[in-house]
Design a protein around this motif. Structure first.
Motif, PDB file in Angstrom:
ATOM      1  N   LEU A 135      24.178  34.110  41.694  1.00 29.83           N
ATOM      2  CA  LEU A 135      23.063  34.300  40.772  1.00 29.83           C
ATOM      3  C   LEU A 135      21.757  33.952  41.474  1.00 29.83           C
ATOM      4  CD1 LEU A 135      24.433  32.413  37.613  1.00 29.83           C
ATOM      5  CD2 LEU A 135      24.685  34.851  38.154  1.00 29.83           C
ATOM      6  N   TYR A 138      16.334  33.761  37.132  1.00 27.78           N
ATOM      7  CA  TYR A 138      15.835  34.729  36.158  1.00 27.78           C
ATOM      8  C   TYR A 138      14.371  34.460  35.805  1.00 27.78           C
ATOM      9  CZ  TYR A 138      15.520  36.800  31.394  1.00 27.78           C
ATOM     10  OH  TYR A 138      15.141  37.478  30.274  1.00 27.78           O
ATOM     11  N   PHE A 158      18.616  30.167  35.289  1.00 28.53           N
ATOM     12  CA  PHE A 158      19.644  31.155  35.590  1.00 28.53           C
ATOM     13  C   PHE A 158      20.383  31.493  34.300  1.00 28.53           C
ATOM     14  CE2 PHE A 158      18.823  28.674  39.333  1.00 28.53           C
ATOM     15  CZ  PHE A 158      18.934  29.553  40.408  1.00 28.53           C
ATOM     16  N   PHE A 174      23.925  33.920  32.782  1.00 29.00           N
ATOM     17  CA  PHE A 174      25.064  34.780  33.080  1.00 29.00           C
ATOM     18  C   PHE A 174      25.971  34.852  31.857  1.00 29.00           C
ATOM     19  CE2 PHE A 174      26.291  30.483  34.200  1.00 29.00           C
ATOM     20  CZ  PHE A 174      27.616  30.376  33.787  1.00 29.00           C
ATOM     21  N   GLN A 225      29.605  25.414  39.238  1.00 28.09           N
ATOM     22  CA  GLN A 225      28.351  26.046  39.651  1.00 28.09           C
ATOM     23  C   GLN A 225      27.780  25.290  40.852  1.00 28.09           C
ATOM     24  OE1 GLN A 225      26.192  26.475  35.679  1.00 28.09           O
ATOM     25  NE2 GLN A 225      28.293  25.959  35.120  1.00 28.09           N
TER      26      GLN A 225
END
Length: 294
Positions: free
Chosen positions: A112, A115, A165, A167, A177
């Protein structure tokens, strides 16, 4: 909040707004604590001078007045060191291939990139905010003043860089993670403590990770740099990837992860300085972090 596309993700908008309120509260508390410490320290220092023999009290006052010259000399030395370090080659590489090969073979959501991002300035303002953050210029510095006795003459500031982030978790289970954050910059820490003063300087960088799905998950923390002392004169590069591990239990739904880098500087007493610089020159910045979800 002005850069958020209103209505696209109400949950995310609320998360970013709540985080901003939290950071502002932290910085206000820090400022209030320093102001209270200065007030109480100056009161105690004044009482001390009254209790001392006249000659000793005069000497203490003389030493405090000389601190301005000490601070000017220290500032000049720090500026010279900063100019040298800003142009120095990185001590470690932040090339992508150093981390992209670290993904485990097990079934995973995958890699990732952030964002959204927010750079919370040490003065209480937002320095930068937006989608798909790239390299970020971030720095903070503090200079001390006076004798530093009883905690007086303190400069202390904190900058937060947040990366968000998101998802879609494919199933109900625990998700690991692995967070990778690239740094390219330098630090300067200087303090010269003596018999009639109390000086200190510190720089600290820590990473934190907090998950969210329906509610906030526990926060994980990792300190990646801590340099400081009462007698210290250190300046060096701080480069390379720093890693922390996080996990949380998620359902098969959209999940969020907040990764934050906290840059803190503290300097007490004249001539003391603490600097973290990921902005000067063309090759100093906070790079784009990556998260591998498995």
């Amino acid at each position: 909040m002005e850069n958020i596309q209103q209505g696209t993700d109400v949950v995310f908008e609320r998360l970013v707004a709540a985080r901003r309120e939290h950071v502002v509260a932290l910085q206000k508390a820090q400022s209030k604590e320093l102001a209270d410490l200065e007030t109480r320290g100056q009161s105690r220092l004044a009482s001390l001078k009254k209790s001392l023999p006249k000659e000793l009290a005069a000497y203490l006052t003389q030493q405090e007045e000389a601190e301005s010259k000490v601070a000017a000399a220290a500032l000049k030395d720090s500026e010279t060191a900063a100019a040298r370090l800003a142009e120095a080659e990185a001590s470690e590489s932040t090339a992508l291939q150093l981390v992209l090969g670290n993904g485990p073979a097990a079934a995973a959501v995958g890699w990732l990139s952030p964002y959204y991002g927010t750079l919370h300035g040490s003065d209480g303002s937002v320095y930068w905010q937006g989608y798909n953050p790239g390299n970020i210029d971030a720095s903070c510095y503090a200079n001390g003043a006076g004798s530093g006795i009883f905690g007086t003459g303190v400069g202390s500031f904190t900058v937060y860089m947040d990366w968000w982030f998101t998802f879609n978790a494919p199933e109900n289970r625990n998700y690991a993670q692995t967070v990778y954050v690239p740094f390219n910059g330098f630090y300067i820490v200087r303090a010269d403590d003596g018999w009639f003063d109390s000086k200190q300087a510190n720089v600290d960088i820590s990473l934190s990770a907090t998950g969210y799905q329906y509610n906030y998950k526990p926060t994980g923390n990792a300190n990646v740099l801590s340099v400081g002392n009462d007698n210290i004169n250190v300046n060096d590069r701080f480069d390379g990837w720093r890693t922390m591990y996080y996990s949380d239990l998620l359902g098969a739904d959209r999940a969020y992860l907040l990764v934050s880098a906290k840059l803190s500087v503290y300097a007490r007493g004249g001539g003391s300085t603490a600097q973290l610089d990921f902005a000067s020159g063309n090759a100093n910045y906070l790079g784009v972090p990556l998260v591998y979800v498995s």
